[in-house]
Design a protein around this motif. Structure first.
Motif, PDB file in Angstrom:
ATOM      1  N   ALA A   1      31.745  35.329  36.175  1.00 17.59           N
ATOM      2  CA  ALA A   1      30.860  34.495  35.359  1.00 17.59           C
ATOM      3  C   ALA A   1      31.573  34.059  34.077  1.00 17.59           C
ATOM      4  O   ALA A   1      31.469  32.900  33.656  1.00 17.59           O
ATOM      5  N   ALA A   2      32.315  34.984  33.463  1.00 17.50           N
ATOM      6  CA  ALA A   2      33.069  34.644  32.255  1.00 17.50           C
ATOM      7  C   ALA A   2      34.141  33.616  32.557  1.00 17.50           C
ATOM      8  O   ALA A   2      34.365  32.676  31.768  1.00 17.50           O
ATOM      9  N   TYR A   3      34.796  33.752  33.705  1.00 21.46           N
ATOM     10  CA  TYR A   3      35.816  32.777  34.104  1.00 21.46           C
ATOM     11  C   TYR A   3      35.190  31.399  34.326  1.00 21.46           C
ATOM     12  O   TYR A   3      35.712  30.378  33.857  1.00 21.46           O
ATOM     13  N   ASN A   4      34.061  31.376  35.014  1.00 18.70           N
ATOM     14  CA  ASN A   4      33.382  30.098  35.272  1.00 18.70           C
ATOM     15  C   ASN A   4      32.919  29.429  33.991  1.00 18.70           C
ATOM     16  O   ASN A   4      32.819  28.201  33.918  1.00 18.70           O
ATOM     17  N   ASN A   5      32.642  30.224  32.967  1.00 18.82           N
ATOM     18  CA  ASN A   5      32.199  29.693  31.680  1.00 18.82           C
ATOM     19  C   ASN A   5      33.361  29.392  30.739  1.00 18.82           C
ATOM     20  O   ASN A   5      33.145  29.037  29.569  1.00 18.82           O
ATOM     21  N   GLY A   6      34.587  29.548  31.233  1.00 17.87           N
ATOM     22  CA  GLY A   6      35.749  29.273  30.400  1.00 17.87           C
ATOM     23  C   GLY A   6      36.057  30.356  29.384  1.00 17.87           C
ATOM     24  O   GLY A   6      36.823  30.133  28.437  1.00 17.87           O
ATOM     25  N   GLU A   7      35.501  31.547  29.570  1.00 20.72           N
ATOM     26  CA  GLU A   7      35.679  32.637  28.615  1.00 20.72           C
ATOM     27  C   GLU A   7      36.732  33.636  29.062  1.00 20.72           C
ATOM     28  O   GLU A   7      37.036  34.589  28.327  1.00 20.72           O
ATOM     29  N   LEU A   8      37.287  33.448  30.265  1.00 17.15           N
ATOM     30  CA  LEU A   8      38.262  34.378  30.814  1.00 17.15           C
ATOM     31  C   LEU A   8      39.304  33.567  31.571  1.00 17.15           C
ATOM     32  O   LEU A   8      38.966  32.619  32.281  1.00 17.15           O
ATOM     33  N   SER A   9      40.570  33.912  31.414  1.00 19.99           N
ATOM     34  CA  SER A   9      41.624  33.195  32.123  1.00 19.99           C
ATOM     35  C   SER A   9      41.654  33.594  33.591  1.00 19.99           C
ATOM     36  O   SER A   9      41.135  34.649  33.978  1.00 19.99           O
ATOM     37  N   TYR A  10      42.315  32.760  34.405  1.00 17.08           N
ATOM     38  CA  TYR A  10      42.442  33.094  35.820  1.00 17.08           C
ATOM     39  C   TYR A  10      43.240  34.383  35.991  1.00 17.08           C
ATOM     40  O   TYR A  10      42.921  35.208  36.861  1.00 17.08           O
ATOM     41  N   GLU A  11      44.269  34.563  35.194  1.00 15.69           N
ATOM     42  CA  GLU A  11      45.092  35.780  35.292  1.00 15.69           C
ATOM     43  C   GLU A  11      44.252  37.022  35.031  1.00 15.69           C
ATOM     44  O   GLU A  11      44.406  38.053  35.698  1.00 15.69           O
ATOM     45  N   GLU A  12      43.360  36.938  34.046  1.00 10.65           N
ATOM     46  CA  GLU A  12      42.495  38.075  33.739  1.00 10.65           C
ATOM     47  C   GLU A  12      41.489  38.319  34.858  1.00 10.65           C
ATOM     48  O   GLU A  12      41.193  39.474  35.210  1.00 10.65           O
ATOM     49  N   LEU A  13      40.952  37.233  35.428  1.00 11.19           N
ATOM     50  CA  LEU A  13      40.031  37.380  36.559  1.00 11.19           C
ATOM     51  C   LEU A  13      40.751  38.013  37.742  1.00 11.19           C
ATOM     52  O   LEU A  13      40.221  38.937  38.382  1.00 11.19           O
ATOM     53  N   LYS A  14      41.954  37.535  38.047  1.00 13.38           N
ATOM     54  CA  LYS A  14      42.703  38.065  39.183  1.00 13.38           C
ATOM     55  C   LYS A  14      42.979  39.551  39.006  1.00 13.38           C
ATOM     56  O   LYS A  14      42.936  40.325  39.981  1.00 13.38           O
ATOM     57  N   LEU A  15      43.264  39.978  37.802  1.00 10.09           N
ATOM     58  CA  LEU A  15      43.496  41.398  37.552  1.00 10.09           C
ATOM     59  C   LEU A  15      42.259  42.217  37.907  1.00 10.09           C
ATOM     60  O   LEU A  15      42.353  43.277  38.527  1.00 10.09           O
ATOM     61  N   GLN A  16      41.092  41.692  37.548  1.00 10.45           N
ATOM     62  CA  GLN A  16      39.840  42.369  37.880  1.00 10.45           C
ATOM     63  C   GLN A  16      39.614  42.376  39.386  1.00 10.45           C
ATOM     64  O   GLN A  16      39.155  43.377  39.962  1.00 10.45           O
ATOM     65  N   GLU A  17      39.916  41.250  40.039  1.00  9.66           N
ATOM     66  CA  GLU A  17      39.781  41.187  41.502  1.00  9.66           C
ATOM     67  C   GLU A  17      40.707  42.189  42.173  1.00  9.66           C
ATOM     68  O   GLU A  17      40.301  42.907  43.100  1.00  9.66           O
ATOM     69  N   ASP A  18      41.944  42.232  41.719  1.00  3.66           N
ATOM     70  CA  ASP A  18      42.915  43.166  42.296  1.00  3.66           C
ATOM     71  C   ASP A  18      42.419  44.608  42.195  1.00  3.66           C
ATOM     72  O   ASP A  18      42.485  45.376  43.170  1.00  3.66           O
ATOM     73  N   ASN A  19      41.935  44.970  41.023  1.00 10.48           N
ATOM     74  CA  ASN A  19      41.451  46.342  40.820  1.00 10.48           C
ATOM     75  C   ASN A  19      40.264  46.649  41.719  1.00 10.48           C
ATOM     76  O   ASN A  19      40.168  47.735  42.312  1.00 10.48           O
ATOM     77  N   ALA A  20      39.338  45.683  41.827  1.00 12.79           N
ATOM     78  CA  ALA A  20      38.149  45.887  42.657  1.00 12.79           C
ATOM     79  C   ALA A  20      38.519  46.025  44.125  1.00 12.79           C
ATOM     80  O   ALA A  20      37.947  46.847  44.855  1.00 12.79           O
ATOM     81  N   ILE A  21      39.487  45.239  44.578  1.00 14.82           N
ATOM     82  CA  ILE A  21      39.885  45.282  45.989  1.00 14.82           C
ATOM     83  C   ILE A  21      40.634  46.578  46.298  1.00 14.82           C
ATOM     84  O   ILE A  21      40.426  47.189  47.359  1.00 14.82           O
ATOM     85  N   ARG A  22      41.478  47.025  45.394  1.00 15.56           N
ATOM     86  CA  ARG A  22      42.146  48.315  45.613  1.00 15.56           C
ATOM     87  C   ARG A  22      41.113  49.440  45.760  1.00 15.56           C
ATOM     88  O   ARG A  22      41.242  50.307  46.636  1.00 15.56           O
ATOM     89  N   ASP A  23      40.122  49.404  44.904  1.00 14.08           N
ATOM     90  CA  ASP A  23      39.076  50.431  44.954  1.00 14.08           C
ATOM     91  C   ASP A  23      38.282  50.325  46.255  1.00 14.08           C
ATOM     92  O   ASP A  23      37.974  51.335  46.893  1.00 14.08           O
ATOM     93  N   LEU A  24      37.961  49.096  46.665  1.00 21.53           N
ATOM     94  CA  LEU A  24      37.212  48.896  47.904  1.00 21.53           C
ATOM     95  C   LEU A  24      37.998  49.408  49.105  1.00 21.53           C
ATOM     96  O   LEU A  24      37.447  50.119  49.960  1.00 21.53           O
ATOM     97  N   VAL A  25      39.256  49.048  49.209  1.00 24.49           N
ATOM     98  CA  VAL A  25      40.072  49.460  50.347  1.00 24.49           C
ATOM     99  C   VAL A  25      40.171  50.989  50.402  1.00 24.49           C
ATOM    100  O   VAL A  25      40.095  51.587  51.486  1.00 24.49           O
TER     101      VAL A  25
END
Length: 368
Positions: A24-48
């Motif tokens: 949501a922060a990324y979509n609102n221009g409040e977070l960079s793509y690199e920062e979003l990707k870092l969050q995605e990476d962490n979430a996916i590692r935890d999920l796997v």
């Protein structure tokens, strides 16, 4: 390593709250793509890690890098216009909050980001696990842009729909080649088209076609899927998943498979079927007789739409009933769909989600 296991899941998982907040922060221009990707990476590692701990052998990234199960894939083709305009699809009385998608040029694909998404998951596999990539079916792609709401816009760029068909086939063939090169050996075509077509009225409403015209259209969708499948490497397993809508614990359509079984079951060249059978809206198992004897069937008898835990004995009884039409050696058990086909997710908690998957494994260990 076998491509099929007696317990499985469809693909998507509930997004952690911190990941939804980051997107949501990324979509609102409040977070960079690199920062979003870092969050995605962490979430996916935890999920796997959780998928492995739950004892599952085929793993996914939970579709954590997507807003929806299908549109993110389509948006990354050339010739597609991603507009932030909320759709008006109604799921059992609830309006889906989903961006729209339109053709604005010729369809093609360069480097699809889903290939990189797959590589990330592939790197997390071990000797007990293998990654699968879920994508919308080629026929689903075609159906979106030839449906009643989109056909006039599509014809501005594709006066001859055969050209659209061929461009979709070419695009998918390239994506699958790139996935294969990246090490992918399991692809799942998610295909809700057939979940709509089980209801003749919805089928006509979606397509603008009469009941007499629908058989030829359904053959076209199957032919598109088969054209892609037939060009894939022999050791790539391609399955398909069919459901009747899965948005925020609601559904889009109801109806037994009888109307579509002679097409999607009998004619499609996939290796296996993941099928929704979690309630009476899906009808009985008789249409399974159309599935060729060399195909695998993963029965979605456990619902992802509620935290309610199914009765083990009743599920085993249903598996026994299904075995009248499909040899038990070719049967597996799974939930009927993912837990979050769209980012909003279904109405259950993450803890309840894992309880569901624990139940799937427990029943399968007793039934097979």
């Amino acid at each position: 390593m076998s491509q099929y296991y007696k317990y499985d899941f469809v693909g998507s998982f509930l997004r952690p709250a911190y990941l939804r907040k980051a997107r949501a922060a990324y979509n609102n221009g409040e977070l960079s793509y690199e920062e979003l990707k870092l969050q995605e990476d962490n979430a996916i590692r935890d999920l796997v890690a959780k998928e492995k701990a739950a004892g599952y052998h085929v793993i996914t990234d939970g579709e954590f890098r997507r807003a929806t199960w299908h549109l993110d894939f389509i948006w990354n083709f050339n010739g597609i216009n991603h507009q932030i305009e909320r759709g008006n699809e109604t799921f059992n009385g609830e309006v889906a909050i989903i961006d729209s998608v339109h053709i604005d040029g010729k369809i093609s694909v360069d480097h699809h980001p889903f290939v990189d998404h797959f590589k990330f998951v592939q790197a997390l596999c071990d000797e007990q696990t293998q990654a699968k990539q879920t994508i919308p079916a080629p026929g689903q792609f075609y159906a979106i842009f030839t449906g009643q709401d989109e056909i006039e816009n599509t014809k501005q760029y594709y006066p001859d729909l055969e050209d659209l068909r061929q461009d979709i086939i070419n695009g998918y063939t390239k994506v699958i080649e790139d996935l294969y090169e990246a090490g992918c050996r399991i692809v799942q075509f998610d295909d809700c088209t057939w979940g709509g077509f089980v209801n003749p009225q919805i089928a006509s409403s979606l397509t603008g076609l009469s009941q007499e015209e629908l058989p030829a259209y359904m053959d076209t969708l199957i032919d598109i899927n088969n054209a892609v499948i037939d060009q894939a490497p022999d050791d790539l397993t391609i399955n398909t998943h069919i459901c009747r809508g899965n948005y925020h614990s609601t559904y889009f359509s109801s109806g037994a498979y009888d109307a579509v079984a002679p097409y999607v079951f009998a004619k499609q060249h996939v290796d296996g079927f993941y099928l929704e059978f979690d309630d009476e809206r899906s009808g009985g198992f008789t249409p399974l007789r159309y599935i060729p004897k060399d195909k695998h069937v993963v029965l979605g008898l456990i619902t992802t739409k509620s935290p309610f835990l199914e009765n083990e004995e009743k599920v085993i009884q249903r598996l026994t009933q299904a075995s009248e039409y499909v040899d038990p050696d070719r049967l597996s058990l799974s939930p009927q769909c993912g837990f979050a086909s769209c980012e909003i997710g279904n109405k259950l908690s993450e803890a309840q989600q894992w309880k569901k998957l624990e139940l799937v494994k427990e029943i399968a260990s007793k039934a097979f």
